[in-house]
Design a protein around this motif. Structure first.
Motif, short mmCIF file in Angstrom:
data_model
loop_
_atom_site.label_atom_id
_atom_site.label_comp_id
_atom_site.label_asym_id
_atom_site.label_seq_id
_atom_site.Cartn_x
_atom_site.Cartn_y
_atom_site.Cartn_z
N CYS A 165 0.84 -1.19 0.00
CA CYS A 165 0.00 0.00 0.00
C CYS A 165 0.88 1.25 0.00
O CYS A 165 1.82 1.36 0.78
N CYS A 193 -0.34 3.54 3.52
CA CYS A 193 0.08 3.21 4.88
C CYS A 193 1.29 2.27 4.88
O CYS A 193 1.85 1.97 5.92
N HIS A 203 1.38 -0.81 4.14
CA HIS A 203 1.06 -2.18 4.53
C HIS A 203 1.30 -3.13 3.36
O HIS A 203 0.91 -2.85 2.23
N GLU A 216 -5.90 -2.66 5.17
CA GLU A 216 -5.74 -1.85 6.38
C GLU A 216 -6.48 -0.53 6.27
O GLU A 216 -7.27 -0.17 7.14
N CYS A 217 -6.23 0.18 5.19
CA CYS A 217 -6.82 1.52 5.08
C CYS A 217 -7.80 1.62 3.91
O CYS A 217 -8.32 2.69 3.64
N CYS A 257 -6.21 -1.96 -0.14
CA CYS A 257 -5.47 -2.27 1.06
C CYS A 257 -6.42 -2.74 2.17
O CYS A 257 -7.43 -2.10 2.43
ZN LIG Z 1 -3.04 0.96 3.32
#
Ligand SMILES: [Zn+2]
Length: 69
Positions: free
Chosen positions: A8, A11, A13, A31-32, A29
């Motif tokens: 990503c 972030c 990741h 995560e975000c 992603c």
């Molecule tokens: Zn991310």
């Protein structure tokens, strides 16, 4: 099925994604939820498989146990 690594850009990741056929769309992603992900070139060699046969080496220390005369 090929597994590609993505990173990503937002972030940072890194995650792996199963890619079916020749999909060109990057996954979001986890995560975000950003779509700003880029595919990482696979760095692991395909030769280092975990399916390598276990070498049939006898355990050391068994001196004389094999009936060798
Ligand atoms: Zn991310």
């Amino acid at each position: 099925m090929p597994i590609y690594e993505y990173k990503c850009d937002v972030c940072g990741h890194e995650f792996e994604e199963l890619v079916f056929s020749s999909s060109t769309e990057n996954p979001s992603c986890p995560e975000c939820k950003s779509k700003d992900t880029e595919k990482q070139l696979s760095s692991f060699s395909s030769g280092a498989s975990s399916d390598d046969p276990i070498p049939s080496m006898p355990p050391s220390g068994g001196c004389g146990s094999s009936g060798f005369s």
